[in-house]
Design an enzyme around this catalytic site. Structure first.
Site, PDB file in Angstrom:
ATOM      1  NE  ARG A 291     -10.920  -9.772  -2.025  1.00 44.55           N
ATOM      2  CZ  ARG A 291     -11.247  -8.882  -2.964  1.00 44.55           C
ATOM      3  NH1 ARG A 291     -11.511  -9.274  -4.194  1.00 44.55           N
ATOM      4  NH2 ARG A 291     -11.321  -7.603  -2.663  1.00 44.55           N
TER       5      ARG A 291
ATOM      6  CE  LYS B  27      -3.927  -1.847   2.648  1.00 38.57           C
ATOM      7  NZ  LYS B  27      -4.951  -1.633   1.620  1.00 38.57           N
TER       8      LYS B  27
HETATM    9  N1  BES Z   1      -8.110  -3.706   4.343  1.00 35.29           N
HETATM   10  C1  BES Z   1      -8.287  -3.293   3.016  1.00 35.29           C
HETATM   11  C2  BES Z   1      -9.578  -2.522   2.784  1.00 35.29           C
HETATM   12  C3  BES Z   1      -9.689  -1.178   3.439  1.00 35.29           C
HETATM   13  C4  BES Z   1      -9.372  -0.024   2.765  1.00 35.29           C
HETATM   14  C5  BES Z   1     -10.201  -1.069   4.712  1.00 35.29           C
HETATM   15  C6  BES Z   1      -9.526   1.207   3.366  1.00 35.29           C
HETATM   16  C7  BES Z   1     -10.367   0.162   5.314  1.00 35.29           C
HETATM   17  C8  BES Z   1     -10.020   1.294   4.633  1.00 35.29           C
HETATM   18  C9  BES Z   1      -8.296  -4.508   2.090  1.00 35.29           C
HETATM   19  O1  BES Z   1      -7.523  -5.579   2.493  1.00 35.29           O
HETATM   20  C10 BES Z   1      -7.765  -4.058   0.768  1.00 35.29           C
HETATM   21  O2  BES Z   1      -6.630  -3.696   0.715  1.00 35.29           O
HETATM   22  N2  BES Z   1      -8.605  -4.087  -0.250  1.00 35.29           N
HETATM   23  C11 BES Z   1      -8.230  -3.655  -1.535  1.00 35.29           C
HETATM   24  C12 BES Z   1      -8.779  -4.641  -2.520  1.00 35.29           C
HETATM   25  C13 BES Z   1      -8.243  -4.475  -3.901  1.00 35.29           C
HETATM   26  C14 BES Z   1      -6.773  -4.821  -3.957  1.00 35.29           C
HETATM   27  C15 BES Z   1      -9.027  -5.358  -4.850  1.00 35.29           C
HETATM   28  C16 BES Z   1      -8.794  -2.272  -1.761  1.00 35.29           C
HETATM   29  O3  BES Z   1      -9.893  -1.989  -1.263  1.00 35.29           O
HETATM   30  O4  BES Z   1      -8.129  -1.461  -2.384  1.00 35.29           O
HETATM   31 MN    MN Z   2      -5.517  -5.398   1.867  1.00 34.96          MN
END
Ligand code: BES
Ligand code: MN
Ligand code: ZN
Length: 490
Positions: A340, A266
């Site tokens: 997931r 990230k």
């Molecule tokens: N934990 C994150 C989702 C999230 C984002 C929670 C912002 C709270 C605030 C999750 O694991 C994630 O990174 N999801 C990705 C999915 C994508 C790679 C398909 C996302 O939401 O960008």
């Molecule tokens: Mn994630």
């Protein structure tokens, strides 16, 4: 915060309930006659209308012994409900928490349920996470230590409050877990905390990495490969129904104690929030605490998958293919879509070992749910209309609302992989829906299931809701405890 119920007001602050009338605020019957003029004048000066959660405060009024006399708005007299009473208690505590006042009495609750709900609001508003602030300045420290709700039958009000006190403990537990820094709360230490909940009468089972390997849970285990901390799966069982063998409700939670994204790392800014990526699991743990504390007459099993998603030489890569415990293979295209992966093995375990009557999973699953719904509603996805309606209704009652989004084969197709049974991302469009579709591939045909995407509600920066005074909201505990009370207790 100490909560009491008595028949006579005491304390250095006294609040009288007021209502929102057609021609301005209506002072409650309990308001002292010799204070009415001053309070009415103060209400006018402060634009106080009696709306739920409004307050006005008089300092050292000549008509009272207390240092402070307040009016607390409860909204329209005939439509005040549980949530408006919550707001009364919460608004008063927010106003007085660090004011110098040590004790508050609230006068005018019309019945025991209103009194209990005022107490519940006060308690949630008094929550703090100050354990890591040993040098907090005096003026930032809370002074308010006791809230007394004045009511005709104090003993009855106290017993009406008992179930809400259990719910509050659940919410506080969830908030504590979400706020804990990720160097302190990691899968192993988190599991140790869960193990201690045995003292509440919960049956606890903890699977270590070796146990999960035996079961073939490589989807969950793959996420934790880059971490110094071993993954865990924790099961908390509450068998409170008359028929201990009756099929339970299963609650399943995503417990990513820190989500760096892994190799699909990230961006840096804001990454600290990802300590809260175990918010779904915290809601499950908090709910189990609430159910056990109030000895709910229901069978409920809580299952949380605990992992840390780190980049490392041992971490999984985009392109890896893992096999889940259900035998389905997954092509990892983005290691940041890890929630997931954790959930599907936990969902498999729930169905395989507990044959639940229904499953509800909670997860801070997608950033996309924040784009769709903001922080007002959690996203609800379900294969079952009745379960959806029940969740929506309990959410409304308890003050944690959900909004249903669709599932459909067209979305599911976006997850087809050219190398495996499924891939773990579905492209830019409909990100929260494809995440839910991914989960649904692991749900048995005909098993009522709902998924709550709480990425927008598990924590909130700059939240002005007095009931949610800290970054971590504990979102889900109020809804789930209400849902069990509404639908599962015999
Ligand atoms: N934990 C994150 C989702 C999230 C984002 C929670 C912002 C709270 C605030 C999750 O694991 C994630 O990174 N999801 C990705 C999915 C994508 C790679 C398909 C996302 O939401 O960008
Ligand atoms: Mn994630
Ligand atoms: Zn995540």
């Amino acid at each position: 915060m100490q909560i009491k119920f008595t028949t006579e007001p005491t304390g250095d602050a006294i609040a009288y309930l007021a209502y929102e009338g057609k021609k301005g605020p209506e002072l409650g019957e309990a308001t002292p006659a010799d204070g009415k003029a001053a309070l009415t004048r103060a209400a006018g000066a402060a634009k106080f209308k009696g709306g739920a959660g409004q307050t006005v405060e008089l300092l050292s009024p000549s008509f009272a012994d207390a240092d402070r006399v307040l009016l607390a708005g409860a909204g329209k007299n005939d439509s005040a409900d549980q949530l408006s009473w919550n707001k009364v208690g919460a608004a008063l505590v927010k106003r007085l928490a660090t004011s110098g006042a040590k004790s508050l009495s609230v006068v005018g609750a019309p019945d025991n349920h209103a009194a209990a709900a005022i107490a519940f609001g006060a308690r949630l508003a008094a929550y703090r996470f100050d354990g890591y602030r040993p040098n907090l300045k005096d003026d930032k420290k809370p002074t308010l230590a006791t809230v007394t709700v004045v009511v005709a039958d104090a003993a009855k009000a106290k017993s009406a409050y008992a179930a809400l006190a259990a719910r509050a403990e659940g919410v506080e537990t969830a908030r504590d877990l979400v706020s804990e820094p990720p160097n302190v709360l990691h899968p192993e230490s988190y599991a140790d905390r869960i193990a201690k909940l045995e003292s509440l009468g919960l049956e606890i089972e903890i699977l270590k990495a070796a146990d999960m390997k035996k079961l073939g849970m490589h989807s969950l285990l793959g996420v934790g490969l880059g971490s110094q901390h071993e993954s865990r799966l924790c099961v908390m069982k509450w068998s409170g129904a008359k028929d201990k063998k009756a099929k339970p409700l299963a609650l399943v939670g995503k417990g990513v104690t820190f989500d760096t994204g892994g190799i699909s790392i990230k961006p840096g800014p804001g990454m600290e929030d990802m300590k809260g990526d175990m918010g779904g699991s915290a809601a499950v743990v908090g709910t189990m605490v609430a159910l056990a504390k109030r000895k709910a007459k229901a069978n409920v099993v809580g299952i949380v998958g605990l992992v840390e998603n780190m980049p490392d030489a041992k971490a999984q890569r985009p392109g890896d293919i893992v096999k889940s415990a259900a035998g389905r293979t997954i092509e990892i295209q983005n290691t940041d879509a890890e929630g997931r992966l954790v959930l599907v093995d936990a969902l498999w375990y729930a169905q395989e070992k507990h044959d639940p009557a229904a499953i509800i999973d909670l997860a801070t699953l997608t950033g996309a749910i924040l784009i769709a719904l903001g922080q007002e509603n959690a996203g609800l996805f379900s294969n079952n209309d009745k379960l959806s309606e029940q969740l929506a209704a309990s959410g409304k009652t308890a003050g944690e609302t959900v909004w249903r989004l669709p599932l459909a084969p067209g979305y599911d197709k976006l997850l087809d992989s050219q190398f495996a049974d499924v891939k773990n991302i579905g492209g830019r469009n409909a990100g929260s829906i494809t995440a839910a579709q991914f989960l649904q591939r692991w749900i048995d045909d005909g098993r009522p299931w709902a998924h709550l995407d709480i990425a927008g509600t598990a924590w909130k920066t700059g939240n002005d809701d007095a009931m949610e005074p800290s970054w971590a909201t504990g979102w889900g505990v109020r809804l789930l405890d209400q849902f069990v009370a509404d639908n599962y207790e015999d």
